[in-house]
Design a protein around this motif. Sequence first.
Motif, short mmCIF file in Angstrom:
data_model
loop_
_atom_site.label_atom_id
_atom_site.label_comp_id
_atom_site.label_asym_id
_atom_site.label_seq_id
_atom_site.Cartn_x
_atom_site.Cartn_y
_atom_site.Cartn_z
N HIS A 118 0.85 -1.20 0.00
CA HIS A 118 0.00 0.00 0.00
C HIS A 118 0.88 1.24 0.00
O HIS A 118 1.14 1.85 1.05
CB HIS A 118 -0.92 -0.01 1.22
CG HIS A 118 -1.78 -1.21 1.33
ND1 HIS A 118 -2.90 -1.42 0.53
CD2 HIS A 118 -1.68 -2.32 2.12
CE1 HIS A 118 -3.45 -2.57 0.84
NE2 HIS A 118 -2.74 -3.14 1.79
N PRO A 119 1.35 1.67 -1.17
CA PRO A 119 2.27 2.82 -1.25
C PRO A 119 1.70 4.12 -0.70
O PRO A 119 2.46 5.01 -0.30
CB PRO A 119 2.54 2.95 -2.77
CG PRO A 119 2.22 1.59 -3.33
CD PRO A 119 1.12 1.06 -2.48
N GLU A 120 0.37 4.23 -0.64
CA GLU A 120 -0.24 5.46 -0.10
C GLU A 120 -0.21 5.49 1.42
O GLU A 120 -0.52 6.51 2.03
CB GLU A 120 -1.69 5.58 -0.60
CG GLU A 120 -1.82 5.78 -2.10
CD GLU A 120 -1.11 7.03 -2.56
OE1 GLU A 120 -1.30 8.08 -1.92
OE2 GLU A 120 -0.38 6.98 -3.56
N LEU A 121 0.14 4.36 2.02
CA LEU A 121 0.30 4.31 3.46
C LEU A 121 1.72 4.73 3.82
O LEU A 121 2.66 4.34 3.15
CB LEU A 121 0.05 2.87 3.96
CG LEU A 121 0.22 2.62 5.45
CD1 LEU A 121 -0.87 3.32 6.25
CD2 LEU A 121 0.19 1.11 5.74
N HIS A 122 1.87 5.54 4.84
CA HIS A 122 3.20 6.01 5.25
C HIS A 122 3.43 5.64 6.71
O HIS A 122 3.03 6.36 7.62
CB HIS A 122 3.32 7.52 5.04
CG HIS A 122 3.07 7.95 3.62
ND1 HIS A 122 3.89 7.61 2.58
CD2 HIS A 122 2.06 8.67 3.09
CE1 HIS A 122 3.41 8.10 1.45
NE2 HIS A 122 2.29 8.75 1.73
#
Length: 295
Positions: A118-122
Amino acid sequence: MNNKLNAIATFLRVAEAGSFSAAARQTGVKQSAVSQQIAALEAELGVVLLHRTTRAMALTEQGERYRRDMTPLLDAMREAEINLNPAGQHWQGRVHVQLPSGLGRLFLPHLLALQKAHPELHLELSFDDRIADLVSEGVDVALRLASEPPESHAVRVLGRIAAALYAAPEFDHIHSVDELILKPHVRFSGIALDAPLRLVSGDETIKLMVNTVFRANTSEGLLQAILAGIGVGGMQLPLAAEAVQSGLLVPVLPAWRLPDRFLYAVFPDARFIPQRVRSVVEVIKQLLSQMAEIC
């Protein structure tokens, strides 16, 4: 209204980044524009939010209070906007998680896989056995091992963590609890030196004064000391499992164990817990359940 919301968001960004220049770089706007937004917000509120010097920036008392109050409100607004588009809504945005060093090491590969998926998760992970100030350090959720739930915060019980006594294979074999008094022990430095060792077997609980020869403030430090043959030590079952299976550790008096503790998810504000934070916590809860089945 929109200008004020932008100014509040900029203020929170400056507070988190620690400087006007860092906030400007992160948002892609000029530093002068950041300064102007903060000045306009302070003028409207009638208070000074930030102390400024040529070299440093710090929140005033009013600024810290405003940051603390505004952060959950803006988070709630962003969450509402994300919920308008259900696809992937659970995996967007920053989540700062504080983890105990030992269990955190076991969780880390799975959390890295979650981040990759999930690249949008940081994710921001802090591996620390001390108790953080969740609000001032910007922690969204802290995982804490304790016998009772921490006070003053919203908590969720994730699971029971069993612990037992272990030693290196070459360590003297121990046949009874009385022998423990004479053996060197490895213990967590957060425990008082004169605190007795508590052991449980069925409905029976005993307390023993033991000879502590080594202390450490992390589970990893304690594990390495036990592996090195320094003494007998208590260790959480999930952390000891691999070393036991490989023969590097052996159980000591397996009929007895340390009192169980629980892993709690502790949140800074019960009024609003973002869905992305809840989702990460749910992943950790499932991992803990899988570990319990193995142990």
